[in-house]
Design an enzyme around this catalytic site. Structure first.
Site, short mmCIF file in Angstrom:
data_model
loop_
_atom_site.label_atom_id
_atom_site.label_comp_id
_atom_site.label_asym_id
_atom_site.label_seq_id
_atom_site.Cartn_x
_atom_site.Cartn_y
_atom_site.Cartn_z
N GLY A 14 1.03 -1.29 -0.22
CA GLY A 14 -0.36 0.24 -0.07
C GLY A 14 1.14 1.17 -0.13
O GLY A 14 0.52 1.92 -0.72
N ASN A 47 -6.79 4.64 10.12
CA ASN A 47 -6.13 3.48 10.39
C ASN A 47 -6.09 3.69 11.97
O ASN A 47 -6.10 2.48 12.54
CB ASN A 47 -4.69 3.23 9.20
CG ASN A 47 -3.84 4.49 10.26
OD1 ASN A 47 -4.07 5.52 9.82
ND2 ASN A 47 -2.69 4.24 10.99
N GLN A 80 -7.28 0.75 5.41
CA GLN A 80 -8.14 0.27 6.10
C GLN A 80 -9.44 -0.29 5.14
O GLN A 80 -10.15 -0.86 6.38
CB GLN A 80 -8.24 1.55 7.54
CG GLN A 80 -6.36 1.32 7.41
CD GLN A 80 -6.44 -0.02 7.97
OE1 GLN A 80 -7.32 -0.64 8.58
NE2 GLN A 80 -5.04 -0.44 8.31
N SER A 84 -3.80 -2.09 0.08
CA SER A 84 -3.48 -3.47 0.82
C SER A 84 -3.77 -4.87 0.77
O SER A 84 -4.60 -5.00 1.82
CB SER A 84 -2.59 -2.66 1.69
OG SER A 84 -1.90 -3.39 2.48
N HIS A 90 -2.35 -7.03 2.93
CA HIS A 90 -2.19 -8.12 3.79
C HIS A 90 -3.19 -7.43 4.74
O HIS A 90 -3.35 -8.28 6.28
CB HIS A 90 -1.40 -8.07 3.96
CG HIS A 90 -0.59 -6.88 4.64
ND1 HIS A 90 -0.65 -6.43 6.17
CD2 HIS A 90 -0.53 -5.58 4.88
CE1 HIS A 90 0.35 -5.25 6.62
NE2 HIS A 90 0.52 -4.42 5.28
N THR A 100 9.72 -8.61 -12.67
CA THR A 100 8.57 -9.68 -12.58
C THR A 100 7.49 -9.93 -11.36
O THR A 100 8.15 -9.65 -10.63
CB THR A 100 9.33 -10.78 -12.41
OG1 THR A 100 10.33 -11.07 -13.66
CG2 THR A 100 8.60 -11.91 -12.50
N CYS A 145 3.26 1.19 13.22
CA CYS A 145 4.98 2.16 12.52
C CYS A 145 5.44 2.95 13.60
O CYS A 145 7.06 2.90 13.37
CB CYS A 145 4.75 2.62 10.95
SG CYS A 145 3.55 2.30 9.98
#
Lengths: 396, 137
Positions: free
Chosen positions: A75, A161, A189, A209, A211, A247, A336
């Site tokens: 993200g 978030n 989110q 994103s 995950h 790739t 973070c």
């Protein structure tokens, strides 16, 4: 399904466990189906087909055309691309960006870095950071008033978030569109959890994103509406229609498509289940613990999985440490920033003081959350708060 | 970021939490902006620190350094107490993550602020002791 969890997990806004069905879909692409999607032979075509199926799954989830979905490595990468790519492609029009004070660091720090570079002789850029009200809402009037002839991009997150506040994104996209400004939303989110559609409103760019909804870490996507002027992110091969060379991360992309499709199937029921669970946890914390403040909006304007409280007189990390010692995972503000000394910029933007910003804890629910987990949390949280307040000079 | 076992022990089972009534000296340092506030109480008799207590608002390292600092100062003469530095506290805890070193500085400052308060209240001068910086709230 595994119901015996070794720990209490209340950090689904940070990341979610990989969905078992997504893992099943991914596994062959690590082993026998290892072809390079750019190859013209069968296993190459096979991989290409798998990517395009994932592209369709992602596009369907947000009402986009598959040709408008571009896979990225995260993200954060998609946010960087949206901001830098639009700025680069719009130089002749101007270099003014409008965003908000409560964006994720993957937007705010990108803007701050561009400003820093501009100050030290780089290409010019000006950024307006819109304030929010006490629940975290951006004002449409503030947005309209901030637009200038040289404004090239408006970037406002769909849902926050930290505090879960959901913005009226359709309204903001309309304002941008009427003024001929490209509109980007960080919907990391929101996607998979609440209805998100690019059909209802003129959104140009939207960040996803994987995950956050049961896909593996390390894969994301940027929705780019057809006709939106944006520079390529990476030059090299012809992958992602010449815009993001390299790739493809085939297995993860496949996992992201599968996980999002499952999330969409379960979205309605999960929305109801998690909203009830969220409000249950909010009520129980308010009842069991004095001097707490719920940060963010309430009801349907709050993400169904987000609970964020400030606990007066206590610093957030000390609560997290005690929870961790009892195998309970939660976070302060954003994952973070747990090592930084700065209080949450989001809580500060709500008008809170430093003490309140330092004392915020987020509990975020997910697919595997249960009421048993909430019971277990409530069996320990009140006594930890009491224990920490007993040693706080602010509680005297 | 990881804390040593010693830090976690002093965080989870902090020594000397509390206040001292009619303390000989009280020192408060830090501010809410940086996220740490330490208040140290000392009971000093015949030039010896007989007892020390603390209250701390802050992270795990802030609590652990307060706990360790009070433990280190009890039983010391004033001269010995002055020699307790942030490094002494940090070493006693087996080290701190780099972003948390400032907590040990705060612990040293808190001890010094309490000693300064004691000196002021009793009209004495302690050689080598500087006045604490203004506390903002």
């Amino acid at each position: 399904m595994n119901t015996q969890k070794p720990f209490l997990y209340f950090d689904n806004a940070a990341t979610t466990p990989l969905h078992p069905k997504a893992l099943d879909a991914m596994l062959p692409y690590f082993t026998e189906r290892y072809g390079n999607p750019s190859g013209i032979y069968s296993i190459g075509r096979d991989a290409k087909k798998a990517i395009n199926q994932a592209r369709e799954q992602v596009a369907t989830a947000i009402g986009a055309n598959p040709t408008e979905i571009f896979f990225t490595g995260s993200g954060t990468e998609a946010n960087n691309w949206a901001i830098k790519g639009v700025l680069e492609a719009s130089r002749e029009k101007g270099s003014h960006i409008i965003t908000t004070q409560i964006e994720h660091h993957a937007v705010i720090y990108v803007c701050e870095e561009l400003e820093k570079q501009a100050k030290s002789g780089g290409k010019p850029v000006e950024v307006t950071y819109l304030p929010v009200d006490s629940q975290g809402f951006v004002s449409a009037d503030d947005l309209a008033a901030a637009i200038r002839p040289d404004t090239v991009l408006i970037s406002i997150m769909w849902a926050n978030n930290e505090i879960g506040t959901i913005q009226p994104i359709a309204k903001f996209a309309e304002i941008a569109h009427k003024n001929g400004v490209i509109f980007h939303t960080d919907a990391v989110q929101a996607v998979g959890h609440i209805p998100v559609s690019v059909q209802d409103s003129p959104i140009n760019l939207l960040t996803i994103s994987g995950h956050k909804f049961g896909a593996p870490k390390g894969v994301g996507a940027l929705y780019i509406r057809k006709g939106t002027k944006i520079a390529a992110l990476l030059n090299g091969g012809a992958q992602e229609r010449n815009r993001r060379a390299g790739t493809e991360n085939v297995a993860s992309i496949v996992g992201m498509g599968a996980a999002l499709e499952i999330s969409m199937t379960e979205q309605e029921s999960e929305f109801v289940r998690l909203t009830e669970m969220r409000d249950n946890l909010i009520d129980r914390i308010k009842t069991a613990i004095p001097k707490v403040t719920l940060n963010g909006a309430t009801g349907k304007n709050r993400l169904p999985n987000n609970v964020n409280f400030s606990f007066d007189y206590i610093e957030g990390e000390s609560i997290l440490l005690l929870l961790d010692m009892n195998n309970c995972c939660a976070s302060s503000g954003s994952a973070c920033s747990s090592a930084s000394l700065e209080p949450s910029h989001v809580i500060m933007a709500l008008g809170a003081d430093h003490e309140q910003a330092h004392s915020s804890i987020r509990f975020s629910l997910g697919r595997l959350s249960t009421y048993e987990e909430i019971d277990a949390l409530m069996a320990i949280l009140p006594k930890f708060i009491e224990q920490l307040r007993a040693m706080s000079p602010l509680a005297e | 970021m990881e804390y040593t076992e010693k830090v976690m022990d002093h965080f989870a089972n902090p020594r000397n939490v509390g206040t001292i009534e009619n303390a000989s000296g009280v020192g408060t340092v830090g501010n809410a902006q940086c996220g740490d506030i330490m208040k140290v109480y000392l009971k000093i008799e015949d030039n010896i620190v007989e007892d020390a207590k603390f209250k701390t608002f802050g992270c795990g390292a802030a609590v652990a350094t307060s706990s360790m600092a009070t433990e280190l100062i009890i039983g010391k003469t004033i001269d010995e107490a002055l020699k307790i530095t942030n490094k002494t506290v940090m070493d006693a805890l087996g080290g701190l993550p780099p972003v948390k070193v400032h907590c040990s500085c705060l612990a040293e400052e808190a001890l010094h602020a309490a000693l300064w308060d004691y000196a002021e209240k009793h009209g004495i001068t302690i050689d080598g002791l500087k006045p604490p910086e203004e506390v903002e709230h």
